[in-house]
Design a protein around this motif. Structure first.
Motif, short mmCIF file in Angstrom:
data_model
loop_
_atom_site.label_atom_id
_atom_site.label_comp_id
_atom_site.label_asym_id
_atom_site.label_seq_id
_atom_site.Cartn_x
_atom_site.Cartn_y
_atom_site.Cartn_z
N ASN A 128 -62.90 -28.33 58.12
CA ASN A 128 -62.13 -27.81 56.98
C ASN A 128 -61.02 -28.84 56.71
OD1 ASN A 128 -60.49 -26.51 55.18
ND2 ASN A 128 -60.20 -24.66 56.43
N ILE A 129 -61.24 -29.69 55.70
CA ILE A 129 -60.30 -30.80 55.46
C ILE A 129 -59.41 -30.56 54.24
CG2 ILE A 129 -61.78 -32.49 56.58
CD1 ILE A 129 -62.44 -33.48 53.68
N VAL A 130 -59.24 -29.32 53.85
CA VAL A 130 -58.42 -29.00 52.67
C VAL A 130 -57.00 -29.53 52.83
CG1 VAL A 130 -57.47 -27.11 51.31
CG2 VAL A 130 -59.82 -27.01 52.09
N ASN A 131 -56.43 -29.42 54.02
CA ASN A 131 -55.04 -29.83 54.25
C ASN A 131 -54.93 -31.15 54.99
OD1 ASN A 131 -53.98 -27.45 53.08
ND2 ASN A 131 -54.41 -26.33 54.97
N GLY A 133 -51.82 -33.84 58.48
CA GLY A 133 -52.04 -32.53 57.91
C GLY A 133 -52.34 -31.52 58.98
N SER A 134 -53.09 -30.49 58.61
CA SER A 134 -53.38 -29.42 59.55
C SER A 134 -54.84 -28.98 59.44
CB SER A 134 -52.45 -28.24 59.31
OG SER A 134 -52.57 -27.79 57.98
N MET A 135 -55.33 -28.47 60.57
CA MET A 135 -56.69 -27.95 60.65
C MET A 135 -56.65 -26.65 61.45
SD MET A 135 -58.97 -31.38 61.18
CE MET A 135 -60.35 -30.97 60.13
N PRO A 136 -57.67 -25.82 61.31
CA PRO A 136 -57.66 -24.50 61.96
C PRO A 136 -57.63 -24.53 63.48
CG PRO A 136 -59.29 -24.55 60.21
CD PRO A 136 -58.80 -25.94 60.39
N ASP A 137 -58.25 -25.53 64.13
CA ASP A 137 -58.26 -25.52 65.59
C ASP A 137 -58.37 -26.94 66.16
OD1 ASP A 137 -61.14 -26.23 65.89
OD2 ASP A 137 -61.48 -24.22 65.08
N ASN A 138 -58.15 -27.06 67.46
CA ASN A 138 -58.16 -28.36 68.13
C ASN A 138 -59.53 -29.02 68.13
OD1 ASN A 138 -55.43 -28.58 68.77
ND2 ASN A 138 -55.67 -27.31 70.61
N ASN A 139 -60.59 -28.21 68.17
CA ASN A 139 -61.94 -28.79 68.14
C ASN A 139 -62.17 -29.58 66.85
OD1 ASN A 139 -62.58 -27.71 70.63
ND2 ASN A 139 -63.46 -25.83 69.76
N GLN A 140 -61.72 -29.03 65.73
CA GLN A 140 -61.87 -29.73 64.45
C GLN A 140 -61.01 -31.00 64.42
OE1 GLN A 140 -61.80 -27.65 60.72
NE2 GLN A 140 -62.76 -25.80 61.59
N ILE A 141 -59.85 -30.94 65.02
CA ILE A 141 -58.97 -32.12 65.05
C ILE A 141 -59.64 -33.25 65.82
CG2 ILE A 141 -56.79 -33.01 65.98
CD1 ILE A 141 -55.55 -30.27 65.28
N GLU A 142 -60.21 -32.91 66.97
CA GLU A 142 -60.91 -33.93 67.77
C GLU A 142 -62.14 -34.47 67.04
OE1 GLU A 142 -61.74 -32.22 71.60
OE2 GLU A 142 -59.63 -31.77 71.96
N ALA A 152 -60.60 -49.80 62.60
CA ALA A 152 -60.27 -50.44 63.88
C ALA A 152 -59.72 -49.42 64.87
CB ALA A 152 -59.26 -51.56 63.66
N SER A 153 -58.89 -48.49 64.38
CA SER A 153 -58.34 -47.45 65.23
C SER A 153 -57.93 -46.26 64.36
CB SER A 153 -57.13 -47.95 66.02
OG SER A 153 -56.08 -48.29 65.14
N VAL A 154 -57.77 -45.11 65.02
CA VAL A 154 -57.40 -43.88 64.31
C VAL A 154 -56.13 -43.33 64.93
CG1 VAL A 154 -58.07 -41.50 63.78
CG2 VAL A 154 -59.79 -43.32 63.74
N ARG A 155 -55.16 -43.07 64.10
CA ARG A 155 -53.93 -42.39 64.52
C ARG A 155 -54.06 -40.95 64.05
NH1 ARG A 155 -47.78 -43.49 62.45
NH2 ARG A 155 -46.90 -41.72 63.55
N ASN A 156 -54.17 -40.05 64.98
CA ASN A 156 -54.42 -38.66 64.66
C ASN A 156 -53.12 -37.86 64.72
OD1 ASN A 156 -55.45 -36.12 64.28
ND2 ASN A 156 -57.12 -36.36 65.76
N ASP A 157 -52.55 -37.59 63.56
CA ASP A 157 -51.32 -36.80 63.46
C ASP A 157 -51.61 -35.37 62.95
OD1 ASP A 157 -49.81 -38.95 64.29
OD2 ASP A 157 -49.29 -39.59 62.27
N LEU A 158 -52.84 -34.91 63.14
CA LEU A 158 -53.21 -33.58 62.69
C LEU A 158 -52.65 -32.51 63.63
CD1 LEU A 158 -56.96 -34.27 61.81
CD2 LEU A 158 -55.10 -33.82 60.19
N THR A 159 -52.30 -31.38 63.07
CA THR A 159 -51.80 -30.26 63.87
C THR A 159 -52.66 -29.03 63.58
OG1 THR A 159 -50.25 -29.62 62.12
CG2 THR A 159 -49.43 -31.12 63.82
#
Length: 124
Positions: free
Chosen positions: A72-75, A89-98, A111-118
């Motif tokens: 769910n990438i709406v946010n 942004g934000s996602m419903p759960d940690n599994n989706q963030i990963e 080259a790399s990913v900086r994951n600032d999702l919550t």
């Protein structure tokens, strides 16, 4: 070629000037060429091309995320700069963030990913 009269002095002056200039520049043409070489990295054309490449990479990552049905990438906001992709942004759960980070890192050019999702808490 025969140098006559006053022309002889002009030739001598030109040779002397050329010799002095050569000696002051370090004595080699290669040194002079390296010192006066323009810096291409600061040109506006390269900066414009880099911005276009950044936009295209961010677009490719957004498309890959949107094609993944379980996300769910709406946010979610995607930014790219010289191969480094930032997910915000934000996602419903940690599994989706990963999963989003894995999908983004699999895109060509990343080259790399900086994951600032919550995670966001859903109202029950």
């Amino acid at each position: 070629m025969k140098i006559v009269g006053r022309n002889r002095w002009y030739v001598a002056l030109l040779l002397a000037t050329a010799t002095i200039a050569h000696a002051q520049s370090g004595g080699s043409a290669a040194t002079t060429a390296n010192v006066s070489a323009p810096v291409a990295a600061a040109s506006p054309v390269n900066a414009k091309a880099q911005r276009a490449a950044n936009r295209q990479l961010a677009k490719n990552v957004r498309q890959a995320l949107s094609r993944t049905k379980t996300l769910n990438i709406v946010n979610v906001t995607v930014r790219a700069k010289q191969g480094v992709v930032t997910l915000q942004g934000s996602m419903p759960d940690n599994n989706q963030i990963e999963q989003a980070a894995k999908v983004a890192s699999a895109v060509s050019g990343v080259a790399s990913v900086r994951n600032d999702l919550t995670t966001i808490r859903q109202a029950q």
